[in-house]
Design a protein around this motif. Structure first.
Motif, PDB file in Angstrom:
ATOM      1  N   GLY A  39       0.817  -1.211   0.000  1.00  0.00           N
ATOM      2  CA  GLY A  39       0.000   0.000   0.000  1.00  0.00           C
ATOM      3  C   GLY A  39       0.846   1.255   0.000  1.00  0.00           C
ATOM      4  O   GLY A  39       1.995   1.259   0.451  1.00  0.00           O
ATOM      5  N   ALA A  40       0.255   2.317  -0.511  1.00  0.00           N
ATOM      6  CA  ALA A  40       0.923   3.613  -0.568  1.00  0.00           C
ATOM      7  C   ALA A  40      -0.026   4.687  -0.045  1.00  0.00           C
ATOM      8  O   ALA A  40      -1.227   4.628  -0.276  1.00  0.00           O
ATOM      9  CB  ALA A  40       1.343   3.936  -2.000  1.00  0.00           C
ATOM     10  N   ALA A  41       0.521   5.657   0.656  1.00  0.00           N
ATOM     11  CA  ALA A  41      -0.252   6.775   1.180  1.00  0.00           C
ATOM     12  C   ALA A  41      -0.424   7.829   0.091  1.00  0.00           C
ATOM     13  O   ALA A  41       0.399   7.941  -0.814  1.00  0.00           O
ATOM     14  CB  ALA A  41       0.438   7.382   2.395  1.00  0.00           C
ATOM     15  N   ALA A  57       1.052  11.778  -8.272  1.00  0.00           N
ATOM     16  CA  ALA A  57       1.494  10.844  -9.311  1.00  0.00           C
ATOM     17  C   ALA A  57       2.646   9.970  -8.822  1.00  0.00           C
ATOM     18  O   ALA A  57       2.753   8.801  -9.205  1.00  0.00           O
ATOM     19  CB  ALA A  57       1.912  11.606 -10.566  1.00  0.00           C
ATOM     20  N   PHE A  58       3.493  10.518  -7.955  1.00  0.00           N
ATOM     21  CA  PHE A  58       4.604   9.734  -7.431  1.00  0.00           C
ATOM     22  C   PHE A  58       4.113   8.561  -6.586  1.00  0.00           C
ATOM     23  O   PHE A  58       4.750   7.516  -6.530  1.00  0.00           O
ATOM     24  CB  PHE A  58       5.572  10.607  -6.629  1.00  0.00           C
ATOM     25  CG  PHE A  58       6.504  11.396  -7.494  1.00  0.00           C
ATOM     26  CD1 PHE A  58       7.600  10.798  -8.096  1.00  0.00           C
ATOM     27  CD2 PHE A  58       6.280  12.749  -7.718  1.00  0.00           C
ATOM     28  CE1 PHE A  58       8.464  11.520  -8.905  1.00  0.00           C
ATOM     29  CE2 PHE A  58       7.131  13.483  -8.525  1.00  0.00           C
ATOM     30  CZ  PHE A  58       8.225  12.869  -9.120  1.00  0.00           C
ATOM     31  N   THR A  59       2.963   8.724  -5.943  1.00  0.00           N
ATOM     32  CA  THR A  59       2.394   7.623  -5.155  1.00  0.00           C
ATOM     33  C   THR A  59       2.118   6.428  -6.060  1.00  0.00           C
ATOM     34  O   THR A  59       2.495   5.298  -5.743  1.00  0.00           O
ATOM     35  CB  THR A  59       1.099   8.075  -4.451  1.00  0.00           C
ATOM     36  OG1 THR A  59       1.407   9.136  -3.553  1.00  0.00           O
ATOM     37  CG2 THR A  59       0.445   6.947  -3.701  1.00  0.00           C
ATOM     38  N   ALA A  60       1.441   6.682  -7.161  1.00  0.00           N
ATOM     39  CA  ALA A  60       1.118   5.599  -8.093  1.00  0.00           C
ATOM     40  C   ALA A  60       2.382   5.021  -8.727  1.00  0.00           C
ATOM     41  O   ALA A  60       2.506   3.798  -8.879  1.00  0.00           O
ATOM     42  CB  ALA A  60       0.167   6.101  -9.171  1.00  0.00           C
ATOM     43  N   LEU A  61       3.332   5.882  -9.078  1.00  0.00           N
ATOM     44  CA  LEU A  61       4.590   5.403  -9.656  1.00  0.00           C
ATOM     45  C   LEU A  61       5.360   4.539  -8.663  1.00  0.00           C
ATOM     46  O   LEU A  61       5.849   3.464  -9.014  1.00  0.00           O
ATOM     47  CB  LEU A  61       5.454   6.590 -10.099  1.00  0.00           C
ATOM     48  CG  LEU A  61       4.929   7.390 -11.292  1.00  0.00           C
ATOM     49  CD1 LEU A  61       5.712   8.692 -11.438  1.00  0.00           C
ATOM     50  CD2 LEU A  61       5.008   6.564 -12.558  1.00  0.00           C
TER      51      LEU A  61
END
Length: 178
Positions: A84-86, A115-119
């Motif tokens: 998971g990512a915040a 966008a960095f979260t998804a990357l």
């Protein structure tokens, strides 16, 4: 000591699940900022996710068939790894704009995702499943697992979650699916 193939295979899955968590943690992150977490689910916790997937699939009606199919895949897996990512931005503001907002505050106000979260999540997932493939353990990245895990609050603040079910069997349950 006698260790059956079933015991050895389940232990291999658990060992790999732990290694996958390390691979996701050490994967490169945008701006060197880590807003990620992982977890390993087995037994009743894995069953809770599968049941939530079934609930979601049923609630979606005709469109929810893939949740039901994936829940069956979870049933056949020995463990699930959650990655998971915040939603936290990197505070690059006007220098970035990858999210299509003028700055990070506007992105956050809109409830959008940096966008960095998804990357970062994508890179971590690639690292995780590459390791699983190297170890010859069947796996697949599943959005449906992540949706169920987020609904159950399994990673707390982390809402952008993907799940990776792991299986050791004569035929991968994650491909050639109906």
């Amino acid at each position: 000591m006698f260790i059956s193939s079933q015991q050895a295979e389940q232990q291999a899955i658990l060992n790999l699940a732990h290694e996958i968590c390390a691979a996701a943690r050490t994967a490169p992150k945008g701006c060197g900022i880590d807003h990620m977490d992982t977890a390993v689910l087995t037994g009743e916790d894995k069953d809770r996710v599968a049941n939530e997937m079934r609930r979601m699939g049923t609630a979606l009606g005709e469109r929810g068939g893939f949740f039901l199919r994936d829940a069956g895949n979870v049933d056949k897996s020995g463990a699930i790894v959650l990655v998971g990512a915040a939603y936290k931005p990197r505070n690059l503001n006007e220098m970035c704009g990858l999210c299509r907002f003028p700055n990070c505050a506007a992105c956050e106000e809109a409830g959008a995702i940096c966008a960095f979260t998804a990357l970062d999540l994508g890179i971590a997932l690639g690292s995780a499943v590459a390791l699983a493939a190297d170890k010859r353990v069947d796996n697949r990245i599943m959005f449906t697992i992540g949706k169920a895990a987020a609904a159950l609050g399994l990673l707390g603040q982390y809402k952008l979650i993907m799940g990776i079910p792991l299986s050791v069997s004569g035929k991968s349950p994650f491909f050639d699916r109906k």
